[in-house]
Design an enzyme around this catalytic site. Structure first.
Site, mmCIF file in Angstrom:
data_model
loop_
_atom_site.group_PDB
_atom_site.id
_atom_site.type_symbol
_atom_site.label_atom_id
_atom_site.label_comp_id
_atom_site.label_asym_id
_atom_site.label_seq_id
_atom_site.Cartn_x
_atom_site.Cartn_y
_atom_site.Cartn_z
ATOM 1 N N HIS A 164 -12.492 -8.631 0.131
ATOM 2 C CA HIS A 164 -12.246 -7.275 -0.455
ATOM 3 C C HIS A 164 -10.867 -7.348 -0.923
ATOM 4 C CE1 HIS A 164 -12.592 -2.757 -0.326
ATOM 5 N NE2 HIS A 164 -11.328 -2.705 0.061
ATOM 6 N N GLU A 165 -9.922 -7.724 0.104
ATOM 7 C CA GLU A 165 -8.580 -7.691 -0.542
ATOM 8 C C GLU A 165 -8.156 -8.521 -1.493
ATOM 9 O OE1 GLU A 165 -6.914 -5.154 0.947
ATOM 10 O OE2 GLU A 165 -8.201 -4.765 2.401
#
Length: 252
Positions: free
Chosen positions: A141-142
């Site tokens: 996600h990051e």
């Protein structure tokens, strides 16, 4: 599993929403500057914003790392974590593998910092409650945030919101200073302008929250495609929400 057409449609919608929200922030800032100081102040404000935006990437990552009291995670301390980040970064096509940092906080949290170079900070609370699969999903996600330059987009939003608040404060102070003239009838004030001065910080913050929401949704989608395990991401997000709720209950 998401098909390619669905993914492209979501990407297009996300980009359109982001452009519209960023444009709304810029329009609000420009109009507010014109209301407070007309063309000259509007020009100065835009110039100051451009200079700050150019310099922002140089000092922003350092400020964020200091703000969260981040400490570097060396390769020898977490080789498995670095292996996951390296693999995901290669899949995402990043030129460099993000550096890992630790946030000394029990709250489950993770954030992407910078763009070139980039970093990912994870909290102690996150590492404690996540399985290997869940941690990999959060890292995906990051990395998606970094891949899509979300850190730069949100920096734009942060700066615009900051300048909007400064202008609003200046305008309100000028309005208060001219109250005697208003009461004496020597000048007049536009109620629309007054309303804009008061409401603009709130409007800017709401627009920024909406922008953040669209980028987060896109990052979730990107993480699923990058890591290929939607169940792990869903489980990680549930754990993060429960962990944050538990922390807030302790504070209360």
């Amino acid at each position: 599993m998401l098909d390619e057409q669905t993914v492209l449609r979501h990407k297009a919608i996300n980009h359109i929403q982001s452009i519209a929200l960023v444009g709304l922030l810029a329009l609000l800032l420009g109009h507010l500057a014109h209301q407070v100081g007309e063309i000259f102040l509007a020009f100065l404000m835009v110039l100051a914003w451009i200079i700050t935006f150019i310099l922002y990437p140089l000092y922003s990552p350092t400020l964020v790392l200091r703000m969260y009291r981040c400490r570097p995670i060396e390769f020898g301390q977490a080789p498995e974590l670095y292996a996951i980040v390296k693999s995901l970064a290669e899949r995402a096509g990043l030129a460099q593998t993000p550096k890992l940092y630790r946030i000394p906080d029990d709250s489950p949290n993770a954030l992407a910092i910078g763009h070139h170079p980039s970093a990912i900070a994870v909290s102690d609370g996150l590492l404690e409650i996540m399985s290997r699969r869940e941690a990999a999903a959060i890292l995906a996600h990051e990395i998606t945030h970094i891949r899509h330059s979300d850190t730069m987009v949100m920096s734009f939003a942060d700066l615009t919101t900051y300048f909007t608040r400064v202008l609003s404060l200046i305008g309100i102070l000028l309005l208060l200073a001219n109250i005697p003239l208003l009461l004496a009838g020597y000048t007049h004030a536009s109620w629309f302008a007054v309303s804009l001065l008061i409401a603009s910080p709130g409007l800017s913050s709401l627009t920024q929250l909406a922008l953040s929401r669209t980028r987060e949704y896109h990052a979730d989608l990107g993480a699923i495609l990058l890591f290929g395990d939607p169940a792990a991401l869903a489980s990680a997000l549930v754990k993060m929400e429960k962990g944050e709720t538990k922390r807030l209950k302790k504070l209360l």
